[in-house]
Motif scaffolding. Structure first.
Motif, PDB file in Angstrom:
ATOM      1  N   MET A  71      60.456  -2.780 -49.218  1.00  0.00           N
ATOM      2  CA  MET A  71      59.603  -2.404 -50.337  1.00  0.00           C
ATOM      3  C   MET A  71      59.132  -0.985 -50.092  1.00  0.00           C
TER       4      MET A  71
ATOM      5  N   TRP B 225      57.372   2.632 -51.955  1.00  0.00           N
ATOM      6  CA  TRP B 225      56.634   3.195 -53.070  1.00  0.00           C
ATOM      7  C   TRP B 225      56.772   4.708 -53.050  1.00  0.00           C
TER       8      TRP B 225
ATOM      9  N   PHE C 169      60.553  -0.727 -58.812  1.00  0.00           N
ATOM     10  CA  PHE C 169      59.238  -1.082 -59.346  1.00  0.00           C
ATOM     11  C   PHE C 169      58.982  -0.123 -60.499  1.00  0.00           C
TER      12      PHE C 169
ATOM     13  N   ASP D  41      56.115   1.726 -63.259  1.00  0.00           N
ATOM     14  CA  ASP D  41      54.710   2.045 -63.494  1.00  0.00           C
ATOM     15  C   ASP D  41      54.320   1.605 -64.910  1.00  0.00           C
TER      16      ASP D  41
ATOM     17  N   LEU E 180      62.555  -2.176 -54.522  1.00  0.00           N
ATOM     18  CA  LEU E 180      62.652  -3.433 -53.793  1.00  0.00           C
ATOM     19  C   LEU E 180      64.128  -3.659 -53.527  1.00  0.00           C
TER      20      LEU E 180
END
Length: 91
Positions: free
Chosen positions: A6, A8, A40, A42, A51
């Motif tokens: 994962m 970001w 992912f 927003d 992911l």
């Protein structure tokens, strides 16, 4: 064994993501260890992280894979977490 990666993105790094996307997708396809992957999103439906489920021997192999991802090499991510994962549903 499965590992979930994962990651970001750094704030304001959408351009970095898009510039490196073709190389990232090629890496996912050619390494032979990615079982599932996707971004992912927003609040505006822009990708803001990743992911990725890897099938590799151990955490060290998952980390090595992550370190060689073109996104990682481009400095896209502000945070990355890798953990062992057990598939319960789906094939």
């Amino acid at each position: 064994m499965f590992y979930a990666l994962m990651a970001w993105d750094k704030d304001g790094a959408l351009d970095v993501r898009m510039e490196n996307r073709p190389a990232h997708l090629e890496y996912l396809e050619t390494t032979g260890v990615v079982r599932q992957a996707g971004p992912f999103l927003d609040g505006e439906d822009n990708p803001c992280g990743s992911l990725i489920v890897l099938e590799v021997d151990d955490l060290a192999a998952a980390q090595a894979w992550a370190d060689n991802d073109p996104y990682a090499k481009a400095g896209l991510f502000r945070d990355v977490h890798i953990t062992a994962w057990k598939q319960v549903i789906g094939a």
